[in-house]
Design a protein around this motif. Structure first.
Motif, short mmCIF file in Angstrom:
data_model
loop_
_atom_site.label_atom_id
_atom_site.label_comp_id
_atom_site.label_asym_id
_atom_site.label_seq_id
_atom_site.Cartn_x
_atom_site.Cartn_y
_atom_site.Cartn_z
N VAL A 5 -0.77 -23.21 -1.95
CA VAL A 5 -0.26 -22.14 -1.09
C VAL A 5 -0.39 -22.60 0.36
CG1 VAL A 5 -0.72 -19.79 -0.31
CG2 VAL A 5 -0.75 -20.33 -2.74
N LEU A 59 -0.17 -4.99 -9.20
CA LEU A 59 -1.12 -5.53 -8.24
C LEU A 59 -0.63 -5.24 -6.82
CD1 LEU A 59 -3.68 -7.31 -8.42
CD2 LEU A 59 -2.21 -9.28 -8.10
N CYS A 60 -1.54 -4.70 -6.02
CA CYS A 60 -1.20 -4.47 -4.61
C CYS A 60 -1.36 -5.81 -3.88
CB CYS A 60 -2.12 -3.43 -4.00
SG CYS A 60 -1.69 -3.01 -2.30
N LEU A 100 -8.79 -7.54 -12.56
CA LEU A 100 -7.95 -7.99 -11.46
C LEU A 100 -7.78 -6.84 -10.48
CD1 LEU A 100 -6.13 -10.24 -10.34
CD2 LEU A 100 -4.27 -9.33 -11.76
N ARG A 116 0.05 -16.32 -9.82
CA ARG A 116 -1.00 -17.17 -10.40
C ARG A 116 -2.10 -16.31 -11.03
NH1 ARG A 116 -2.54 -22.56 -9.79
NH2 ARG A 116 -0.63 -22.89 -8.65
N LEU A 117 -2.50 -15.26 -10.34
CA LEU A 117 -3.59 -14.40 -10.84
C LEU A 117 -3.20 -13.65 -12.10
CD1 LEU A 117 -4.79 -12.95 -7.41
CD2 LEU A 117 -6.19 -14.32 -8.97
N THR A 118 -1.93 -13.32 -12.23
CA THR A 118 -1.50 -12.50 -13.37
C THR A 118 -0.92 -13.34 -14.51
OG1 THR A 118 0.65 -12.20 -12.31
CG2 THR A 118 -0.98 -10.47 -11.95
N GLY A 171 -0.50 -6.24 -0.39
CA GLY A 171 -0.65 -6.20 1.05
C GLY A 171 -0.37 -4.83 1.64
N PRO A 172 -0.48 -4.75 2.95
CA PRO A 172 -0.23 -3.47 3.62
C PRO A 172 1.23 -3.05 3.56
CG PRO A 172 -0.89 -5.18 5.20
CD PRO A 172 -0.85 -5.82 3.86
N ARG A 186 1.89 2.32 -3.51
CA ARG A 186 0.79 2.36 -4.49
C ARG A 186 1.07 3.34 -5.63
NH1 ARG A 186 -4.47 0.43 -4.60
NH2 ARG A 186 -4.33 -0.63 -2.61
N LYS A 202 4.13 -8.24 5.56
CA LYS A 202 2.82 -8.60 5.03
C LYS A 202 2.70 -8.33 3.53
CE LYS A 202 0.54 -8.20 9.43
NZ LYS A 202 -0.29 -7.43 10.32
N GLU A 233 0.83 -1.22 0.00
CA GLU A 233 0.00 0.00 0.00
C GLU A 233 0.85 1.26 0.00
OE1 GLU A 233 -3.27 -0.36 2.98
OE2 GLU A 233 -4.29 -0.16 1.04
N GLY A 256 -6.26 -5.57 -6.58
CA GLY A 256 -5.26 -5.90 -5.57
C GLY A 256 -5.75 -5.56 -4.18
N PHE A 257 -4.93 -5.90 -3.20
CA PHE A 257 -5.23 -5.58 -1.81
C PHE A 257 -5.50 -4.09 -1.67
CE2 PHE A 257 -3.70 -3.89 2.20
CZ PHE A 257 -4.33 -4.69 3.13
N GLY A 315 -0.48 -20.87 3.17
CA GLY A 315 -1.20 -20.06 4.15
C GLY A 315 -1.44 -18.67 3.64
N HIS A 326 -9.89 -11.57 -8.86
CA HIS A 326 -10.69 -10.98 -9.94
C HIS A 326 -12.02 -10.52 -9.38
CE1 HIS A 326 -7.76 -13.11 -12.51
NE2 HIS A 326 -7.95 -12.06 -13.29
N LEU A 385 3.01 -15.62 -4.50
CA LEU A 385 2.65 -16.76 -5.35
C LEU A 385 1.24 -16.61 -5.90
CD1 LEU A 385 4.29 -19.68 -3.34
CD2 LEU A 385 4.92 -18.90 -5.63
N LEU A 386 0.32 -16.12 -5.06
CA LEU A 386 -1.05 -15.89 -5.53
C LEU A 386 -1.06 -14.83 -6.63
CD1 LEU A 386 -3.56 -15.89 -2.53
CD2 LEU A 386 -3.53 -17.41 -4.50
N ASP A 389 3.23 -16.28 0.20
CA ASP A 389 1.96 -16.74 -0.35
C ASP A 389 1.25 -15.66 -1.17
OD1 ASP A 389 2.15 -19.33 0.68
OD2 ASP A 389 1.64 -18.58 2.65
#
Lengths: 459, 140
Positions: free
Chosen positions: B24, A58-59, B126, A80-82, A61-62, A46, A67, A43, B128-129, B26, B72, A76-77, A73
């Protein structure tokens, strides 16, 4: 599409698991190779400019690094998403985390770096030293085994090596987890303290002992290896200008070291890489004293100071690293490596030039030098907000010239032509350092900068 | 931050399944009102911690519902866009849309009652956080 060395399809998209100037640098290398980039950010980052120039951003986390940039993780997510096929870890954060490298490859992605087993082997200083001795790399006097618990045996070993000795954590590095012992009466307390520190900071109480060198220089050898058994070394760097074990100025080549002295060391580093099956870029760090080299550790990642080697060798190390991860053989042999001229790098940090306390805030004005022979690696711009959460490095000023003296003069010009308004930076300190006569003569040791600072502060 | 009710066991179970399927180990999700931590351990049951630190929000201020993680964004009803039905009243438990992570759709709850005034993200993009998804004007 052809497959890579481990049966993966070649990737066309790289996720950059880092931030700041190195995220910009990796993005540039990817673009030159025709690869798409995914930038992930916290964040606090940003508004980072490299997010706007990436193919996808893609953001994750904080602001807290734990984090976001250290969150395996979430990374890795995001991959996968991109649809990213590879992850470039940059330096710091997860770049030397064997578990992350392993997780990336288990997820079917390419880790742009060495294998998890190489990272693990070199992360343990005792196993690294053992591997170096086997390959003929010169090491600091001291055994390649962990210290026993037996106090009498520890005392005998220290006497054998000769005081002063240094006690180090096997899992340590970067100046942490070590203690110098000048005489026998201080030995047992130092061992006990370092063991406890090692247990708490690195999760292992394993220690080792070496001869403590009193006035060494910090010299590095850059290597580049592919997955086809080819490896080269790209010359050497001097990173002795350090404050609290943090490099401030780096240069290539290290001055005053004859080719017949450094040559066998470089070749031994290449041999070590072949023996351990190393892939990608890596740096062998040595202490150099009285004409002899002593291995201290291997960094299994891209280094902050890689640009000085790029400037002298003409080789784009980041591009080469990515091509190796694609499974390509090196497109050069050792005979093709011809280093020329001299390069310096100054780390521009957002910090007070006197107290070195970090200085976060908005950059209200920015002037960067653009003359020939000067390169600036940075992500900052006027209006950029330096966040308080991360390392204070905001730019790297790099110069190249035919000789060391000319390169120093060019760096003075570059520093004079650099202005960062709105926050404090270490530029005034660097300007003063480049006027120092002993630094100009060269061959100063790793303690020189601390002593120089002490003298400046003296009334 | 959270538009997903992370204290809902169904949501946690869905998320755990998604993480396991993605290989994953966690996930930790933070939002101003709390934190969710799922640790998927091989051969053991997943460990899940949810902690809440929700602060009262001023009723007059519009509330932005943000994405609690990357995924997404899918608007609530495929046959009729959420944006076409604005403004409208929502309750705290209403599902405004979904976050698709792999094969799993995670419901995005309003989190508070009020008038849903705007949808801030394009459907099927897509996010993001922390990316803004909806704006709600709370009703006291």
């Amino acid at each position: 599409m052809p497959e890579t060395f481990d049966g993966r399809a070649r990737f066309d998209t790289v996720l950059i698991a880092n931030r700041g100037e190195i995220a910009t640098r990796i993005q540039k290398a990817c673009r030159a190779l025709g690869l798409k980039t995914v930038v992930v950010y916290s964040e606090a980052d940003r508004q980072a400019p490299y997010g706007r120039t990436a193919d996808s951003a893609l953001c994750i986390g904080p602001s807290s690094a734990a984090k976001s940039y250290l969150n395996k993780d979430a990374l890795l997510l995001a991959a996968r998403l991109t649809g990213a096929g590879a992850i470039h870890p940059g330096y710091g954060f997860l770049s030397e985390n064997a578990a992350f490298a392993d997780a990336v490859e288990k997820a079917g992605l390419a880790f742009i770096g060495p294998s998890a087993s190489s990272i693990e082997a070199m992360g343990d200083k005792i196993s690294a030293k053992r591997a170096m001795i086997a390959a003929g790399v010169p090491c600091v006097p001291g055994p390649d085994t962990a210290l026993a618990e037996d106090t009498a045996a520890i005392e005998r070993l220290a006497l054998e090596i000769g005081y002063p000795v240094i006690i180090k954590a096997a899992g340590g590095g970067g100046g942490r987890g070590m203690r110098v012992v000048p005489e026998a009466r201080l030995l047992q307390e130092a061992v006990a303290l370092t063991r406890e520190e090692a247990r708490q900071a690195f999760g292992s109480p394993s220690l080792y002992m070496e001869k403590f060198l009193q006035h060494p220089r910090h010299i590095e050898i850059q290597v580049l290896c592919d997955t086809h058994g080819n490896a080269v070394w790209l010359g050497h760097r001097d990173c002795s200008m350090q404050r609290r074990h943090q490099k401030v100025v780096e240069e290539a080549p290290a001055s005053g070291i004859a080719p017949e002295v450094i040559g066998p060391v470089g070749r031994a580093c290449v041999e070590a890489c072949r023996q351990i099956g190393y892939r990608g870029v890596g740096t062998f760090e040595f202490l150099y004293e009285d004409g002899a080299f002593y291995f201290i550790e291997m960094n299994t990642r891209l280094q902050v100071e890689h640009p000085v080697t790029e400037m002298t060798s003409g080789i784009d190390i980041v591009q080469a690293q990515i091509k190796v991860a694609q499974g390509d053989p090196l497109d050069l042999a050792q005979a093709d490596v011809n280093c020329a001229g001299h390069a310096f790098e100054c780390r521009i940090n957002a910090e007070d030039p006197d107290t070195f306390l970090p200085s976060a805030g908005v950059i209200t004005g920015l002037v960067l030098p653009e003359e020939p022979g000067i390169r600036v690696d940075t992500h900052i711009h006027a209006g950029y907000k330096v966040p308080p959460y991360y390392d204070s490095l905001i730019a790297k000023l790099i110069v190249h010239a035919p000789t060391r003296a000319e390169a120093m003069a060019r760096m003075r010009e570059a520093l004079a032509g650099t202005r960062v308004d709105g926050i404090s930076t270490n530029i005034p300190f660097l300007r003063a350092l480049f006027e120092d006569s002993a630094f100009a003569r060269g061959e100063t040791d790793i303690h020189y900068l601390e002593q120089w600072l002490k003298q400046r502060r003296a009334p | 931050m959270s538009a997903i009710d992370f204290s809902d066991p169904t949501t946690i179970a869905l998320l755990t399944d998604a993480l396991t399927a993605a290989g994953v180990s966690g996930l930790e999700i933070s939002w101003p009102g709390g934190q969710l931590r799922i640790v998927v351990a091989t051969g053991e049951e997943a460990r899940i911690n949810v902690s809440s630190t929700a602060q009262p929000v001023s009723a007059a201020q519009p509330v932005v519902v943000k994405a609690p993680m990357a995924g997404h964004f899918c608007s609530g009803n495929s046959s009729r866009s959420v944006a076409d039905r604005l403004p409208r009243s929502v309750s705290a438990a209403d599902t405004l849309g979904f976050l698709r992570v792999g094969p799993i759709l995670l419901p995005l709850c309003a989190g508070r009652a009020g008038i849903l005034t705007r949808q801030l993200a394009e459907p099927d993009t897509l996010v993001g956080f922390g990316d803004p998804l909806f704006e709600i004007e709370p009703q006291s």
